[in-house]
Design an enzyme around this catalytic site. Structure first.
Site, short mmCIF file in Angstrom:
data_model
loop_
_atom_site.label_atom_id
_atom_site.label_comp_id
_atom_site.label_asym_id
_atom_site.label_seq_id
_atom_site.Cartn_x
_atom_site.Cartn_y
_atom_site.Cartn_z
N ASP A 214 0.69 -0.90 0.13
CA ASP A 214 0.17 0.05 0.09
C ASP A 214 0.64 0.99 0.23
O ASP A 214 2.10 0.90 -0.55
CB ASP A 214 -1.12 -0.09 1.08
N HIS A 285 -2.99 2.88 -4.30
CA HIS A 285 -2.33 2.38 -2.90
C HIS A 285 -1.51 1.52 -3.36
O HIS A 285 -1.03 0.66 -3.17
CB HIS A 285 -3.68 1.00 -2.03
N GLU A 351 -10.37 2.78 -5.10
CA GLU A 351 -10.05 3.61 -4.30
C GLU A 351 -9.83 4.75 -5.84
O GLU A 351 -7.77 5.06 -4.80
CB GLU A 351 -9.58 3.77 -3.46
C1 ACM Z 1 -11.20 -0.39 1.08
O1 ACM Z 1 -11.71 -1.13 2.11
N1 ACM Z 1 -10.61 0.07 0.21
C2 ACM Z 1 -12.03 -1.93 0.06
#
Ligand code: ACM
Length: 556
Positions: A214, A285, A351
């Site tokens: 991440d 991420h 995201e």
């Molecule tokens: C997540 O909680 N962004 C998968």
């Protein structure tokens, strides 16, 4: 359909459903015996009988062929607390004082891959299954029939080692019974991962998703790209907010798993019938990867001129999906596939701030060159490159539900986190799904009023809410529902920096979700779960799990 045992009428129902000749004792006595049997997750059918099996130093475990491996594990599990080691034999000289483990091909339909039958009488304990996994789960149930201290790692003195007589027939409702941990945000030691797996196995979970990469850290050694861990594992950043800002955290040790570490963890998990599902996040991420290799990002020239420590806040934390970036991530996945036995490889996909792509002239040109409409299609195109690559290598891509946008990759499995809507859409389109919604299954959310709880990311998911989780939404037809492989709870690590806190967030909610995912869904009762849980907490005490005390205990 297997009918679940309930305290009042369970043994009658079990008798009818499984063709058991007759309940083994009168109803009143059965009720009394049943009240001593508190198993989580609750078995599909259970009939309490009179009497006890007594363990002695002369108790033999009888197993042959593939059952011997499971027998060895049973002996290993019982030894520390009992203080003596049961003997393993191929054949018993007598039918008394034995624990018999048997693989039975005839149980194929009844037990499936993971089911089992367990019969305890005064003379013997017999576990039968079609597959070794079933024996293993039968053993987990057997352990819960013993005094709770059996889960301890020290010799327990003055304990009478007995198991109540019982007949159990059991198999799981879902194939995917998962938990997620997040060493990317705060690294997690190998020892702690193993302890976590031990307790998962106790609850019959079979998937551990490890969020290995991440923005805050890259935690898996990749031989071809050593800077991912030389730089990306030691950035000294967390998402913990102090004074409203993301700050460097000198308490944050960083670190990573070498490939040998990963092999060791995978082996350990396999022994516990847990498959580790690696998650390698992309295209967002990915801050740690971009800090390590600026060429993966949107503006490499700008980043290259900065010291690595300064790159963290200066990068957009989203990959620029140029052909070299696609090749880089596929190289990473190639090494990941060598390390993990999981057929399912998670590539994140959530995201992604596609606004960064919108603002980049180079990305706009790429969209044009690829004949795509916009950034959403570019995201989908990128995921499809990974899907095709994994599929070519006999694996299946799993992604968070954002991978639905812009067109789902052909082989993809959707993990539905923003509610269950994404999962419903995917199942209706014939894709397999795993339900992991923020509504019930985010264990980084608060369990009580924020004032009285350790720091959490937000939200509110008390134990009862988790127990109410239903992975198969009523919108799905029977055929579509078959695409729901199961469910998973998430322990995101932004605010969880140590094992004590991780246990606190995980249990007892994970015990609740283990029952959602294993036990028949027809007539679940939170009240009866709570009765069983009160006893189960003693097992968690013995297993050194720092669970959150029940509200009734906290109020005292
Ligand atoms: C997540 O909680 N962004 C998968």
């Amino acid at each position: 359909m297997i009918t679940r045992f309930s305290i009042l009428i369970g043994f009658i129902i079990a008798g009818i459903t499984f063709g058991v000749a007759s309940p083994c004792i009168a109803e009143d006595e059965s009720r009394d015996a049943q009240s001593k049997i508190q198993i989580i997750p609750e078995p599909a059918a259970l009939e309490a009988c009179e009497g006890l099996f007594r363990f002695t130093t002369g108790t033999q475990v009888v197993a042959s062929g593939r059952a011997r491996v499971e027998a060895d594990k049973l002996i290993d599990d019982l030894t520390p607390a009992m203080g003596y080691r049961l003997r393993l034999a191929k054949d018993a000289s007598t039918g008394e004082n034995v624990i018999r483990l048997e693989i039975k091909p005839a149980l194929k339909d009844k037990a499936g891959e993971e089911g089992y039958e367990l019969t305890v009488t005064k003379q013997s304990i017999v576990i039968r299954a079609f597959k070794p996994a079933g024996l293993y789960y039968g053993i987990q149930t057997l352990r819960q029939l013993l005094p709770p201290v059996v889960f301890g790692s020290q010799k327990a003195d003055g304990v009478e080692w007995t198991a109540p007589c019982v007949r159990i027939t059991d198999r799981p409702r879902f194939k995917w019974r998962g938990l997620l941990i997040d060493p990317a945000r705060h690294s997690i030691s190998k020892k702690d991962v193993k302890h976590f797996i031990d307790v998962m196995a106790m609850h019959k979970f079979n998937r551990l998703q490890m969020h290995l990469t991440d923005d805050q850290g890259w935690r898996i050694e990749i031989k071809k790209y050593p800077q991912l861990t030389d730089i990306g594992a030691w950035m000294d950043y967390t998402t913990m907010r102090r004074g409203g800002a993301h700050e460097s955290d000198s308490q944050h040790p960083g670190g990573f798993y070498t490939q040998d570490d990963i092999r060791e963890l995978v082996r350990y998990a396999i022994r516990h019938y847990v498959t580790i599902v690696p998650e390698i996040e992309m295209p967002a991420h990915t801050g740690a990867a971009i800090v390590s290799y600026p060429r993966l990002g949107l503006y490499p020239e700008k980043l290259k001129n900065l010291a690595p420590k300064k790159r963290w806040t200066a990068n957009e934390r989203i990959l620029a999906p140029r052909p070299q970036t696609v090749a880089f991530m596929q190289d990473v996945l190639a090494e990941v596939m060598e390390l993990f036995d999981s057929r399912f490889i998670h590539i994140g996909g959530d995201e992604a701030n596609k606004g960064h792509w919108k603002q980049s002239r180079q990305m706009q040109a790429l969209i044009g060159d690829l004949g795509l409409k916009d950034e959403t299609e570019l995201h989908s195109w990128f995921i499809k490159q990974m899907d095709a690559f994994l599929t070519r290598h006999g694996r299946r891509l799993v992604g968070w539900d954002e991978i639905l946008q812009g067109g789902l990759a052909p082989g993809a499995v959707v993990m539905s986190w923003r509610g269950q809507g994404g999962g419903i859409t995917a199942a209706k389109a014939g894709h397999d799904v795993i339900m992991a919604p923020t509504s019930h299954a985010y264990f980084d959310y608060y369990q009580g009023p924020a004032k009285t709880e350790p720091r959490a990311i937000g939200g509110f998911i008390p134990l009862e809410k988790t127990y109410q989780f239903e992975p198969v939404p009523s919108e799905l037809t029977g055929e579509q529902a078959r695409h729901v492989l199961g469910g998973q709870a998430q322990l995101w690590g932004e605010y969880i920096s140590n094992p004590k806190h991780r246990w606190y967030m995980a249990y007892p909610r994970a015990a609740a979700i283990s029952e959602v995912l294993w036990s028949p869904g027809s007539d679940r009762s939170y009240e009866l779960f709570m009765v069983r849980l009160a006893h189960h907490l003693k097992r968690l005490d013995a297993a050194r799990v720092n669970y959150r005390p029940l509200d009734t205990e906290r109020a005292r």
